[in-house]
Write a protein that holds these residues in place. Structure first.
Motif, short mmCIF file in Angstrom:
data_model
loop_
_atom_site.label_atom_id
_atom_site.label_comp_id
_atom_site.label_asym_id
_atom_site.label_seq_id
_atom_site.Cartn_x
_atom_site.Cartn_y
_atom_site.Cartn_z
N GLY A 137 1.00 -1.11 0.40
CA GLY A 137 -0.25 -0.31 0.24
C GLY A 137 0.74 1.11 -0.39
O GLY A 137 -0.13 2.42 0.45
N GLU A 138 1.74 1.09 0.09
CA GLU A 138 2.89 1.99 -0.28
C GLU A 138 2.80 2.95 -2.17
O GLU A 138 2.91 2.17 -2.61
N ILE A 139 2.77 4.46 -1.67
CA ILE A 139 3.10 5.17 -3.08
C ILE A 139 4.03 4.93 -3.44
O ILE A 139 4.65 6.17 -2.97
N LYS A 140 4.24 4.75 -4.25
CA LYS A 140 5.29 4.59 -5.50
C LYS A 140 5.65 5.54 -6.04
O LYS A 140 6.69 6.67 -6.45
N GLN A 141 4.47 6.36 -7.04
CA GLN A 141 4.09 7.30 -7.48
C GLN A 141 2.80 7.84 -7.31
O GLN A 141 2.10 7.24 -7.88
N ARG A 142 2.87 9.46 -8.22
CA ARG A 142 1.41 10.53 -8.33
C ARG A 142 1.25 10.58 -9.57
O ARG A 142 2.83 10.49 -10.28
N ILE A 143 0.59 9.95 -9.76
CA ILE A 143 0.25 10.80 -11.60
C ILE A 143 -1.00 11.69 -11.45
O ILE A 143 -2.21 11.28 -10.84
N LYS A 144 -0.69 12.90 -12.17
CA LYS A 144 -1.22 14.17 -12.04
C LYS A 144 -2.07 13.64 -13.72
O LYS A 144 -0.80 14.00 -14.76
N LEU A 145 -3.21 13.86 -14.09
CA LEU A 145 -3.11 14.49 -15.83
C LEU A 145 -4.19 15.37 -16.10
O LEU A 145 -4.82 16.21 -15.15
N ASP A 146 -4.13 15.89 -16.92
CA ASP A 146 -4.69 17.34 -17.46
C ASP A 146 -6.20 17.12 -17.57
O ASP A 146 -6.65 17.11 -19.30
N PHE A 147 -7.50 16.03 -17.80
CA PHE A 147 -8.91 16.19 -17.48
C PHE A 147 -10.02 16.46 -16.22
O PHE A 147 -9.50 16.17 -14.83
N ALA A 148 -10.85 17.06 -16.43
CA ALA A 148 -11.69 16.90 -15.14
C ALA A 148 -12.62 15.62 -14.90
O ALA A 148 -13.14 15.40 -13.42
N TYR A 149 -12.60 14.53 -15.84
CA TYR A 149 -12.87 13.18 -14.65
C TYR A 149 -11.70 12.37 -15.08
O TYR A 149 -11.37 12.67 -16.43
#
Length: 182
Positions: A137-149
């Motif tokens: 359950g350890e977060i290895k990477q956060r991914i942010k995208l350019d969409f509203a949904y």
């Protein structure tokens, strides 16, 4: 009742079988009680015999992923309504373990690296649309995208790319909402 059978059959088609060293099962979700929204996880033999409830908990429990002899599922057991954590258990409903200590959205998820990493959708995180986590359950990477949904992430077979649903409107309830695969 017919509609319920159709939903169960559709879920059975979508869900992967859980493979053990001795036999192979199919895992699927069943709405046991619509009034209380009690979804249970069932398994059965590939021929449809030996159907059994392996979650046995008055909560929402949706199995979305199987790897080896492990089932990974979202559940709001012992939590607030629809406050989902990721859990795992074996195909007999034993060795239950909570994997994440953060809430997840109701979303499909997938794996890579031999099942050692999962891509999941956090419930509420303005800084990330998806997390790549390990089996602890350890977060290895956060991914942010350019969409509203965004929703329902999965890895490509080689694990190098991510496919997901996305839309320019933030909710399927919005007029004109149309999501696509990316």
């Amino acid at each position: 009742m017919m509609k319920m059978k159709q939903v169960v059959m559709l879920l059975m088609i979508w869900l992967a079988g859980v493979v053990s060293a001795k036999e192979q099962w199919v895992a699927y979700n069943v709405l046991v009680d619509a009034k209380s929204e009690n979804y249970e996880i069932f398994v059965m033999d590939r021929d449809g015999n030996n159907q059994r409830n392996i979650s046995n908990h008055p909560a929402i429990e949706w199995v979305y992923f199987a790897y080896g002899d492990r089932l990974y599922f979202l559940s709001d057991r012992d939590q607030c309504y629809r406050c989902f954590y990721l859990y795992e258990m074996d195909g007999n409903g034993e060795q239950l373990r909570q994997v994440t200590d953060f809430y997840l959205a109701d979303s499909w998820f997938g794996s890579r690296d031999g099942g050692k990493e999962l891509i999941v959708k956090p419930k509420a995180d303005e800084s990330a649309d998806f997390y790549i986590i390990d089996l602890e359950g350890e977060i290895k990477q956060r991914i942010k995208l350019d969409f509203a949904y965004v929703n329902d992430p999965a890895f490509s077979p080689d694990g190098q790319s991510i496919v997901f649903r996305a839309a320019d409107k933030s909710s399927p309830r919005e007029l004109g909402f149309a999501d696509e695969l990316y």
